[in-house]
Design a protein around this motif. Structure first.
Motif, short mmCIF file in Angstrom:
data_model
loop_
_atom_site.label_atom_id
_atom_site.label_comp_id
_atom_site.label_asym_id
_atom_site.label_seq_id
_atom_site.Cartn_x
_atom_site.Cartn_y
_atom_site.Cartn_z
N MET A 130 0.84 -1.19 0.00
CA MET A 130 0.00 0.00 0.00
C MET A 130 0.88 1.25 0.00
O MET A 130 1.20 1.81 1.04
N ARG A 131 1.30 1.68 -1.17
CA ARG A 131 2.18 2.85 -1.29
C ARG A 131 1.42 4.10 -1.71
O ARG A 131 1.90 5.21 -1.50
N GLU A 132 0.26 3.95 -2.29
CA GLU A 132 -0.56 5.09 -2.68
C GLU A 132 -1.56 5.36 -1.56
O GLU A 132 -2.64 4.78 -1.52
N VAL A 133 -1.16 6.21 -0.63
CA VAL A 133 -1.99 6.45 0.55
C VAL A 133 -2.20 7.94 0.75
O VAL A 133 -1.46 8.78 0.24
N GLU A 134 -3.25 8.25 1.52
CA GLU A 134 -3.53 9.61 1.95
C GLU A 134 -3.28 9.69 3.46
O GLU A 134 -3.73 8.83 4.20
N ILE A 135 -2.56 10.72 3.88
CA ILE A 135 -2.20 10.87 5.29
C ILE A 135 -2.88 12.11 5.84
O ILE A 135 -2.62 13.23 5.38
N ARG A 136 -3.77 11.91 6.81
CA ARG A 136 -4.49 13.02 7.44
C ARG A 136 -3.96 13.22 8.85
O ARG A 136 -3.84 12.25 9.61
N THR A 137 -3.62 14.46 9.18
CA THR A 137 -3.05 14.72 10.50
C THR A 137 -3.70 15.93 11.15
O THR A 137 -4.31 16.77 10.48
N GLY A 138 -3.55 15.99 12.45
CA GLY A 138 -4.03 17.12 13.23
C GLY A 138 -3.30 17.17 14.55
O GLY A 138 -2.37 16.39 14.79
N HIS A 179 -4.98 6.45 4.98
CA HIS A 179 -6.04 5.85 4.18
C HIS A 179 -5.49 5.41 2.83
O HIS A 179 -4.55 6.02 2.29
N ALA A 180 -6.08 4.36 2.27
CA ALA A 180 -5.81 4.02 0.88
C ALA A 180 -6.45 5.09 0.01
O ALA A 180 -7.55 5.57 0.31
N LYS A 181 -5.76 5.51 -1.03
CA LYS A 181 -6.33 6.53 -1.91
C LYS A 181 -7.63 6.02 -2.50
O LYS A 181 -7.73 4.90 -2.97
N GLY A 182 -8.65 6.89 -2.44
CA GLY A 182 -9.96 6.51 -2.96
C GLY A 182 -10.82 5.76 -1.97
O GLY A 182 -11.94 5.38 -2.28
N ASN A 183 -10.30 5.53 -0.74
CA ASN A 183 -11.08 4.83 0.28
C ASN A 183 -11.04 5.68 1.55
O ASN A 183 -10.35 5.37 2.51
N GLY A 184 -11.78 6.78 1.52
CA GLY A 184 -11.67 7.76 2.58
C GLY A 184 -12.30 7.40 3.90
O GLY A 184 -11.95 7.99 4.92
N SER A 185 -13.22 6.46 3.92
CA SER A 185 -13.97 6.20 5.14
C SER A 185 -13.29 5.22 6.09
O SER A 185 -13.57 5.22 7.28
N GLU A 186 -12.41 4.38 5.58
CA GLU A 186 -11.81 3.33 6.40
C GLU A 186 -10.29 3.56 6.52
O GLU A 186 -9.57 3.40 5.55
N PRO A 187 -9.79 3.90 7.70
CA PRO A 187 -8.34 4.06 7.84
C PRO A 187 -7.64 2.70 7.82
O PRO A 187 -8.19 1.69 8.27
N LEU A 188 -6.43 2.70 7.29
CA LEU A 188 -5.58 1.52 7.36
C LEU A 188 -4.84 1.50 8.69
O LEU A 188 -4.68 0.45 9.32
N VAL A 189 -4.38 2.67 9.11
CA VAL A 189 -3.66 2.84 10.36
C VAL A 189 -4.15 4.15 10.98
O VAL A 189 -4.42 5.12 10.26
N ALA A 190 -4.25 4.20 12.30
CA ALA A 190 -4.67 5.42 12.97
C ALA A 190 -4.03 5.48 14.35
O ALA A 190 -3.87 4.45 15.01
N GLY A 191 -3.66 6.69 14.78
CA GLY A 191 -3.05 6.80 16.09
C GLY A 191 -2.81 8.22 16.50
O GLY A 191 -3.33 9.17 15.91
N GLY A 192 -1.97 8.38 17.54
CA GLY A 192 -1.67 9.70 18.02
C GLY A 192 -0.99 9.70 19.37
O GLY A 192 -0.64 8.64 19.91
N ARG A 193 -0.83 10.90 19.92
CA ARG A 193 -0.15 11.10 21.20
C ARG A 193 -1.17 11.17 22.33
O ARG A 193 -2.20 11.82 22.20
N ALA A 247 11.13 3.26 4.16
CA ALA A 247 10.66 4.23 5.15
C ALA A 247 9.99 5.41 4.50
O ALA A 247 9.35 6.22 5.14
N ARG A 248 10.11 5.49 3.15
CA ARG A 248 9.50 6.64 2.47
C ARG A 248 8.28 6.20 1.72
O ARG A 248 8.34 5.29 0.90
N THR A 249 7.16 6.82 2.03
CA THR A 249 5.91 6.54 1.36
C THR A 249 5.25 7.85 1.01
O THR A 249 5.23 8.75 1.83
N SER A 250 4.71 7.96 -0.18
CA SER A 250 4.07 9.21 -0.56
C SER A 250 2.66 8.95 -1.02
O SER A 250 2.27 7.81 -1.19
#
Length: 388
Positions: A139-147, A332-346, A385-388
């Motif tokens: 899964m190299r084509e991903v969307e990364i959402r942060t806050g 998220h996988a690109k084109g699959n906005g509702s289901e995260p593949l990985v999620a986390g935080g501090r 280690a690099r994914t875009s």
């Protein structure tokens, strides 16, 4: 996933995940399946009770099948001789919670990092390892959402709101519907007609919470109020204090506008930093330390090989987890906005709530194994280690 058997394909995915975590230096943790229910109820509220599988032991203690693995891993760490020291753990195991139409028993994987004081660097490492895990599945084509909830908390502190509004807004930040309702309520209250009780309510809102609660409780006791609907006088007074002060129109109009302007900021992280600094200068907000932490994290992410321009940072991003205190993200996988593949935080505040005498920094993520196994292309041998 039901039953106790794991398919050959799922086992291959599990091996790839654990290898990825081990390669990053995180040792395997295997907490007990049966856990005390109190930490989950205390941290997530009674609403989670309907999702838990509960039982009671001979002493009367309420227990549950673990609904996730973050809290059990944290509890084991705190009970160990390494508590307070830097330590990183990985896990993969079954968790149990009612999900309405989906299997109640399923696999969860992830890592947790405890005790590191270099928070910005630790945050960047967590995201890098999460991306390595998804890359291990092709899964190299991903969307990364942060806050960053710490930014919102810094804003609320800088606005010097009444304590009751500060508590409510910070509590609701991760609950988008609740926060939107709060802001709508604030909009109506700010422009509302003054009423004969407004002075008293505003005084209560601005007072020490314990003193105000004691006053309202005493007044209700004098009036002869007893238990109503199973709630004690103290509980009724607490609810009255919060609801009355929330509707007293006590929030300055400029503060409401600043909150809305803040929550509208989004873009790539560098753009967000520039917008936040501009807002802080214009409004004379003391939020520089939180912005500096964000900027430091961005630098460490870039040093890890992450294309920070591909990240989507939003000041309103939250994950619905009450104990998060800073950086939050979803992959998220690109084109699959509702289901995260990985999620986390501090979640720096969790350890004291679990009984630690001193605060311990903590950050981690969980892998949605079901989604990865369904969407991913299968384990691959090369990891980057690099994914875009």
């Amino acid at each position: 996933m039901t039953g106790t058997a794991i398919s050959t394909a799922t086992a291959a995915w599990a091996d790839a995940l654990l290898a990825s975590f081990a390669q990053a230096g995180y040792e395997r943790a295997e907490p007990a399946i049966l856990q005390p229910a109190e930490p989950f109820l205390d941290l997530s509220g009674e609403d989670i009770r309907k999702s838990l599988y509960l039982t009671t032991d001979a002493s009367g203690e309420e227990l549950c099948l673990r609904p996730d693995l973050t809290i059990p891993v944290a509890r084991d760490y705190l009970a160990s001789q390494r508590a307070g020291e830097p330590a990183g753990f990985s896990y993969l195991g079954r968790v149990f919670r009612y999900r309405g139409g989906r299997p109640s028993e399923f696999l969860q994987a992830g890592i947790e990092s405890f005790g590191r004081q270099d928070r910005a660097a630790a945050d960047a490492e967590i995201l890098a390892v999460a991306l390595e895990a998804t890359a291990a599945f092709g899964m190299r084509e991903v969307e990364i959402r942060t806050g960053d909830v710490a930014l919102f908390n810094a804003l609320i502190d800088a606005l010097d709101l009444y304590p009751v509004w500060r508590r409510r807004l910070i509590k609701d930040f991760n609950r988008k519907v609740s926060l939107e309702q709060d802001l709508e309520r604030l909009t109506l209250a700010t422009g509302a007609t003054r009423n004969e009780y407004e002075g008293v309510l505003a005084a209560l809102a601005g007072s020490d919470r314990k003193a105000a609660l004691a006053l309202v409780t005493d007044l209700m006791s004098i009036a002869g109020t007893t238990n109503v609907g199973g709630r004690t006088v103290s509980e009724i007074a607490d609810r009255f204090l919060e609801q009355s002060t929330l509707t007293s129109g006590a929030l300055p109009h400029n503060a409401l506008n600043l909150i809305k302007r803040f929550l509208a900021i989004s873009g790539d992280p560098d753009e967000v930093v520039a917008q936040l600094r501009a807002l802080a200068r214009e409004a004379k907000l003391e939020i520089t330390a939180a912005i500096d932490q964000l900027e430091a994290r961005i630098g460490f992410m870039a040093a890890r090989g992450i294309d920070v321009r591909s990240l989507r940072f939003s000041t309103s991003f939250g994950r619905g987890v009450d104990y998060y205190t800073g950086f939050e993200f979803e992959v998220h996988a690109k084109g699959n906005g509702s289901e995260p593949l990985v999620a986390g935080g501090r979640y720096d505040g969790l350890m004291t709530r679990l009984g630690s005498a001193t605060p311990i920094p903590a950050v981690g993520f969980a892998v949605w194994v079901e989604t990865l196994t369904r969407i991913g292309r299968g384990p691959v041998e090369s990891r980057s280690a690099r994914t875009s």
